[in-house]
Scaffold this motif. Structure first.
Motif, mmCIF file in Angstrom:
data_model
loop_
_atom_site.group_PDB
_atom_site.id
_atom_site.type_symbol
_atom_site.label_atom_id
_atom_site.label_comp_id
_atom_site.label_asym_id
_atom_site.label_seq_id
_atom_site.Cartn_x
_atom_site.Cartn_y
_atom_site.Cartn_z
ATOM 1 N N ARG A 13 0.852 -1.183 0.000
ATOM 2 C CA ARG A 13 0.000 0.000 0.000
ATOM 3 C C ARG A 13 0.887 1.232 0.000
ATOM 4 N NH1 ARG A 13 -3.363 -2.520 -1.881
ATOM 5 N NH2 ARG A 13 -5.210 -3.316 -0.908
ATOM 6 N N THR A 14 0.353 2.344 -0.446
ATOM 7 C CA THR A 14 1.098 3.601 -0.407
ATOM 8 C C THR A 14 0.915 4.255 0.956
ATOM 9 O OG1 THR A 14 -0.739 4.945 -1.206
ATOM 10 C CG2 THR A 14 0.729 3.973 -2.889
ATOM 11 N N VAL A 15 1.810 5.181 1.282
ATOM 12 C CA VAL A 15 1.686 5.934 2.532
ATOM 13 C C VAL A 15 0.350 6.670 2.557
ATOM 14 C CG1 VAL A 15 2.654 7.844 3.875
ATOM 15 C CG2 VAL A 15 4.174 6.154 2.849
ATOM 16 N N SER A 16 -0.046 7.245 1.433
ATOM 17 C CA SER A 16 -1.315 7.992 1.411
ATOM 18 C C SER A 16 -2.508 7.075 1.669
ATOM 19 C CB SER A 16 -1.486 8.765 0.105
ATOM 20 O OG SER A 16 -1.569 7.901 -0.999
ATOM 21 N N GLU A 17 -2.460 5.833 1.200
ATOM 22 C CA GLU A 17 -3.552 4.891 1.480
ATOM 23 C C GLU A 17 -3.610 4.549 2.965
ATOM 24 O OE1 GLU A 17 -4.112 2.293 -2.544
ATOM 25 O OE2 GLU A 17 -2.223 2.025 -1.466
ATOM 26 N N VAL A 18 -2.445 4.376 3.590
ATOM 27 C CA VAL A 18 -2.400 4.084 5.021
ATOM 28 C C VAL A 18 -2.949 5.273 5.803
ATOM 29 C CG1 VAL A 18 -0.878 3.641 6.992
ATOM 30 C CG2 VAL A 18 -0.489 2.453 4.825
ATOM 31 N N ARG A 19 -2.533 6.470 5.446
ATOM 32 C CA ARG A 19 -3.001 7.668 6.153
ATOM 33 C C ARG A 19 -4.494 7.899 5.934
ATOM 34 N NH1 ARG A 19 2.518 11.078 5.085
ATOM 35 N NH2 ARG A 19 3.636 10.145 6.850
ATOM 36 N N LYS A 20 -4.989 7.602 4.750
ATOM 37 C CA LYS A 20 -6.425 7.739 4.481
ATOM 38 C C LYS A 20 -7.232 6.784 5.364
ATOM 39 C CE LYS A 20 -9.783 7.692 0.734
ATOM 40 N NZ LYS A 20 -10.011 7.474 -0.693
ATOM 41 N N ALA A 21 -6.638 5.638 5.698
ATOM 42 C CA ALA A 21 -7.305 4.655 6.563
ATOM 43 C C ALA A 21 -7.191 5.028 8.046
ATOM 44 C CB ALA A 21 -6.711 3.267 6.328
ATOM 45 N N GLY A 22 -6.451 6.118 8.348
ATOM 46 C CA GLY A 22 -6.331 6.567 9.727
ATOM 47 C C GLY A 22 -5.012 6.237 10.396
ATOM 48 N N GLY A 23 -4.093 5.645 9.672
ATOM 49 C CA GLY A 23 -2.799 5.284 10.240
ATOM 50 C C GLY A 23 -1.714 6.248 9.819
ATOM 51 N N ASP A 24 -0.503 5.912 10.162
ATOM 52 C CA ASP A 24 0.646 6.720 9.776
ATOM 53 C C ASP A 24 1.818 5.795 9.467
ATOM 54 O OD1 ASP A 24 2.106 8.966 9.156
ATOM 55 O OD2 ASP A 24 2.413 9.589 11.224
ATOM 56 N N VAL A 25 2.734 6.273 8.653
ATOM 57 C CA VAL A 25 3.941 5.542 8.301
ATOM 58 C C VAL A 25 5.116 6.466 8.597
ATOM 59 C CG1 VAL A 25 5.232 4.410 6.460
ATOM 60 C CG2 VAL A 25 2.743 4.264 6.501
ATOM 61 N N ILE A 26 6.029 5.981 9.428
ATOM 62 C CA ILE A 26 7.171 6.780 9.849
ATOM 63 C C ILE A 26 8.447 6.019 9.534
ATOM 64 C CG2 ILE A 26 8.308 7.857 11.827
ATOM 65 C CD1 ILE A 26 5.468 7.903 13.127
#
Length: 61
Positions: A13-26
Motif C-alpha cells: 500500500r502507499t503511505v497515502s492509502e495508510v493515512r487515508k485509513a487513519g494510520g501513519d507511516v514513519i
C-alpha cells in the motif's frame, strides 16, 4: 539494488492509502534503508489494508 525483505508474502500500500485509513507511516531504522513503521491502526485494519498479499519478488526460489 535488491531489498532484503525476509518474508515470503508481502502486502503493498502507499503511505497515502495508510493515512487515508487513519494510520501513519514513519521512517525508522531497520535491516533496510527503506524500513518504516506503520502505526495508528488495529491489527485487523492493518491485515485488511495489506490484503491481498503477493509472493515476495525479492525471494529467489
Amino acid at each position: 539494488m535488491a531489498i532484503d525483505i525476509p518474508h515470503g508474502q508481502v502486502g503493498v500500500r502507499t503511505v497515502s492509502e495508510v493515512r487515508k485509513a487513519g494510520g501513519d507511516v514513519i521512517r525508522t531504522s531497520g535491516k533496510s534503508p527503506h524500513h518504516a513503521t506503520l502505526s495508528g491502526l488495529t491489527p485487523e485494519k492493518i491485515s485488511n489494508l495489506l490484503t491481498p498479499t503477493y509472493p515476495n519478488p525479492a525471494r529467489q526460489q
